[in-house]
Design a protein around this motif. Structure first.
Motif, PDB file in Angstrom:
ATOM      1  N   GLY A  73      82.757  59.047  11.558  1.00  0.00           N
ATOM      2  CA  GLY A  73      81.657  58.252  11.181  1.00  0.00           C
ATOM      3  C   GLY A  73      81.264  57.621  11.769  1.00  0.00           C
ATOM      4  O   GLY A  73      80.281  56.713  11.636  1.00  0.00           O
ATOM      5  N   GLN A  74      81.880  56.681  13.067  1.00  0.00           N
ATOM      6  CA  GLN A  74      81.831  56.041  13.970  1.00  0.00           C
ATOM      7  C   GLN A  74      80.308  56.418  14.880  1.00  0.00           C
ATOM      8  O   GLN A  74      79.499  55.880  14.855  1.00  0.00           O
ATOM      9  N   LEU A  75      80.423  57.610  15.697  1.00  0.00           N
ATOM     10  CA  LEU A  75      79.189  58.283  15.545  1.00  0.00           C
ATOM     11  C   LEU A  75      77.957  58.521  15.005  1.00  0.00           C
ATOM     12  O   LEU A  75      76.454  58.449  14.986  1.00  0.00           O
ATOM     13  N   ILE A  76      77.779  59.081  13.804  1.00  0.00           N
ATOM     14  CA  ILE A  76      76.591  58.751  12.613  1.00  0.00           C
ATOM     15  C   ILE A  76      76.124  57.887  12.811  1.00  0.00           C
ATOM     16  O   ILE A  76      75.336  57.075  13.146  1.00  0.00           O
ATOM     17  N   ALA A  77      77.498  56.704  12.371  1.00  0.00           N
ATOM     18  CA  ALA A  77      76.709  55.073  13.188  1.00  0.00           C
ATOM     19  C   ALA A  77      75.909  54.300  13.779  1.00  0.00           C
ATOM     20  O   ALA A  77      75.291  53.949  13.689  1.00  0.00           O
ATOM     21  N   SER A  78      76.948  55.135  15.201  1.00  0.00           N
ATOM     22  CA  SER A  78      76.181  55.364  16.253  1.00  0.00           C
ATOM     23  C   SER A  78      75.016  55.789  16.916  1.00  0.00           C
ATOM     24  O   SER A  78      74.084  54.674  16.972  1.00  0.00           O
ATOM     25  N   ARG A  79      74.507  57.004  16.226  1.00  0.00           N
ATOM     26  CA  ARG A  79      73.374  57.976  16.381  1.00  0.00           C
ATOM     27  C   ARG A  79      72.256  56.791  15.647  1.00  0.00           C
ATOM     28  O   ARG A  79      71.294  56.905  15.876  1.00  0.00           O
ATOM     29  N   SER A  80      72.930  56.545  14.263  1.00  0.00           N
ATOM     30  CA  SER A  80      71.807  55.552  13.532  1.00  0.00           C
ATOM     31  C   SER A  80      71.428  54.389  14.198  1.00  0.00           C
ATOM     32  O   SER A  80      70.411  53.968  13.849  1.00  0.00           O
ATOM     33  N   THR A  81      72.084  53.841  14.274  1.00  0.00           N
ATOM     34  CA  THR A  81      71.895  52.000  14.959  1.00  0.00           C
ATOM     35  C   THR A  81      71.240  52.468  15.910  1.00  0.00           C
ATOM     36  O   THR A  81      70.039  51.655  16.797  1.00  0.00           O
ATOM     37  N   LEU A  82      71.479  52.910  17.721  1.00  0.00           N
ATOM     38  CA  LEU A  82      70.589  53.762  18.471  1.00  0.00           C
ATOM     39  C   LEU A  82      69.137  54.447  18.162  1.00  0.00           C
ATOM     40  O   LEU A  82      67.838  53.931  18.517  1.00  0.00           O
ATOM     41  N   ALA A  83      69.519  54.660  16.345  1.00  0.00           N
ATOM     42  CA  ALA A  83      68.450  55.732  16.808  1.00  0.00           C
ATOM     43  C   ALA A  83      67.320  54.262  15.847  1.00  0.00           C
ATOM     44  O   ALA A  83      65.631  53.454  16.101  1.00  0.00           O
ATOM     45  N   GLU A  84      67.207  53.323  15.435  1.00  0.00           N
ATOM     46  CA  GLU A  84      67.073  52.247  15.057  1.00  0.00           C
ATOM     47  C   GLU A  84      66.916  51.354  16.508  1.00  0.00           C
ATOM     48  O   GLU A  84      65.913  50.523  15.889  1.00  0.00           O
ATOM     49  N   GLN A  85      67.245  51.130  16.775  1.00  0.00           N
ATOM     50  CA  GLN A  85      66.786  50.598  18.055  1.00  0.00           C
ATOM     51  C   GLN A  85      66.413  51.133  18.765  1.00  0.00           C
ATOM     52  O   GLN A  85      65.050  50.719  19.690  1.00  0.00           O
ATOM     53  N   ILE A  86      65.485  52.367  19.481  1.00  0.00           N
ATOM     54  CA  ILE A  86      64.475  53.158  20.044  1.00  0.00           C
ATOM     55  C   ILE A  86      63.300  52.636  18.496  1.00  0.00           C
ATOM     56  O   ILE A  86      62.343  52.271  19.513  1.00  0.00           O
ATOM     57  N   ALA A  87      63.777  52.946  17.957  1.00  0.00           N
ATOM     58  CA  ALA A  87      62.161  53.339  16.877  1.00  0.00           C
ATOM     59  C   ALA A  87      61.745  51.040  17.217  1.00  0.00           C
ATOM     60  O   ALA A  87      60.746  51.387  17.101  1.00  0.00           O
ATOM     61  N   GLU A  88      62.935  49.929  17.541  1.00  0.00           N
ATOM     62  CA  GLU A  88      62.453  48.969  17.270  1.00  0.00           C
ATOM     63  C   GLU A  88      61.834  48.740  18.854  1.00  0.00           C
ATOM     64  O   GLU A  88      59.882  47.961  18.936  1.00  0.00           O
ATOM     65  N   GLN A  89      62.081  49.137  19.785  1.00  0.00           N
ATOM     66  CA  GLN A  89      61.367  49.260  20.800  1.00  0.00           C
ATOM     67  C   GLN A  89      60.746  49.534  21.685  1.00  0.00           C
ATOM     68  O   GLN A  89      59.330  49.156  22.629  1.00  0.00           O
ATOM     69  N   ARG A  90      60.601  51.083  21.090  1.00  0.00           N
ATOM     70  CA  ARG A  90      58.815  51.987  20.464  1.00  0.00           C
ATOM     71  C   ARG A  90      57.434  51.143  19.794  1.00  0.00           C
ATOM     72  O   ARG A  90      56.927  50.772  20.595  1.00  0.00           O
ATOM     73  N   GLN A  91      58.267  50.510  19.065  1.00  0.00           N
ATOM     74  CA  GLN A  91      57.127  49.635  18.402  1.00  0.00           C
ATOM     75  C   GLN A  91      56.622  48.409  19.275  1.00  0.00           C
ATOM     76  O   GLN A  91      55.801  47.736  18.957  1.00  0.00           O
ATOM     77  N   ALA A  92      58.006  47.651  19.746  1.00  0.00           N
ATOM     78  CA  ALA A  92      57.826  46.286  20.309  1.00  0.00           C
ATOM     79  C   ALA A  92      56.261  46.776  21.766  1.00  0.00           C
ATOM     80  O   ALA A  92      55.370  46.436  21.844  1.00  0.00           O
ATOM     81  N   ALA A  93      56.798  48.201  22.211  1.00  0.00           N
ATOM     82  CA  ALA A  93      55.860  48.642  23.630  1.00  0.00           C
ATOM     83  C   ALA A  93      55.052  48.915  23.021  1.00  0.00           C
ATOM     84  O   ALA A  93      54.009  48.125  23.138  1.00  0.00           O
ATOM     85  N   GLU A  94      54.250  49.304  21.735  1.00  0.00           N
ATOM     86  CA  GLU A  94      52.959  49.894  21.091  1.00  0.00           C
ATOM     87  C   GLU A  94      52.239  47.928  21.106  1.00  0.00           C
ATOM     88  O   GLU A  94      51.617  48.122  20.774  1.00  0.00           O
ATOM     89  N   ASP A  95      53.183  47.151  20.277  1.00  0.00           N
ATOM     90  CA  ASP A  95      52.644  45.812  19.667  1.00  0.00           C
ATOM     91  C   ASP A  95      52.224  45.167  21.345  1.00  0.00           C
ATOM     92  O   ASP A  95      51.024  44.592  21.108  1.00  0.00           O
ATOM     93  N   ALA A  96      52.935  45.851  22.689  1.00  0.00           N
ATOM     94  CA  ALA A  96      52.288  44.698  23.154  1.00  0.00           C
ATOM     95  C   ALA A  96      51.846  45.414  23.641  1.00  0.00           C
ATOM     96  O   ALA A  96      50.782  45.018  24.539  1.00  0.00           O
ATOM     97  N   ARG A  97      50.989  47.183  24.049  1.00  0.00           N
ATOM     98  CA  ARG A  97      50.454  47.152  24.631  1.00  0.00           C
ATOM     99  C   ARG A  97      48.838  47.844  24.035  1.00  0.00           C
ATOM    100  O   ARG A  97      48.278  46.823  24.849  1.00  0.00           O
ATOM    101  N   LYS A  98      49.167  47.229  22.679  1.00  0.00           N
ATOM    102  CA  LYS A  98      47.722  45.910  21.784  1.00  0.00           C
ATOM    103  C   LYS A  98      47.558  44.835  22.354  1.00  0.00           C
ATOM    104  O   LYS A  98      46.374  44.587  22.310  1.00  0.00           O
ATOM    105  N   ALA A  99      48.651  44.376  22.633  1.00  0.00           N
ATOM    106  CA  ALA A  99      48.347  42.743  23.562  1.00  0.00           C
ATOM    107  C   ALA A  99      47.996  43.331  24.052  1.00  0.00           C
ATOM    108  O   ALA A  99      46.395  41.873  24.639  1.00  0.00           O
ATOM    109  N   ALA A 100      48.097  42.895  25.046  1.00  0.00           N
ATOM    110  CA  ALA A 100      47.243  43.672  26.280  1.00  0.00           C
ATOM    111  C   ALA A 100      46.113  44.130  26.336  1.00  0.00           C
ATOM    112  O   ALA A 100      45.064  43.360  27.174  1.00  0.00           O
TER     113      ALA A 100
END
Length: 143
Positions: A73-100
């Protein structure tokens, strides 16, 4: 108990399971996430990594019975949290690229200043002429 524990994974993945008996009455339970049939979501390599637990049958049952507080259960939760963080980082990078890109479009091109080229004769004179305080009997010093 096993299916109830794997239910959070089943909402996102199709799962393959492998049970292997080992020495000293140990068992290795390997859970392999796969892309569900008909899904348009493409799994990343980190999402398809198998999850393995090696222990006695009683220890695996006890760990799975703990549900989200257990190792799986903790491994599943950790993977979910990491997947969410990766998605947020990708979105932030895409937003920064568009702004630049937008900032680059809005910014006017810098004006290039043109300076008069130095003639070869002036360069040669600068390189050949000794310093003003140089004495003819002493070698020139850089210091």
């Amino acid at each position: 108990m096993l299916i109830a524990t794997l239910l959070p994974l089943l909402t996102r993945y199709s799962l393959g399971c492998d049970l292997v008996a080992g020495p000293d009455e140990t068992i290795t339970l390997t859970i392999i996430p796969r892309t569900p049939e008909g899904s348009t979501h493409k799994l990343k390599s980190g999402e398809t990594r198998p999850i393995s637990i090696t222990a006695s049958a009683q220890e695996i049952d006890a760990e799975l019975a703990r549900g989200s507080d257990g190792a799986l259960g903790q491994l599943i939760a950790s993977r979910s949290t990491l997947a969410e963080q990766i998605a947020e980082q990708r979105q932030a990078a895409e937003d920064a690229r568009k702004a630049a890109a937008e900032a680059a479009k809005a910014k006017p091109a810098p004006a290039t200043s043109r300076t008069a080229p130095i003639s070869n004769a002036a360069k040669a004179q600068t390189l050949i002429s000794p310093p003003a305080d140089a004495k003819s009997e002493e070698p020139a010093s850089l210091w």
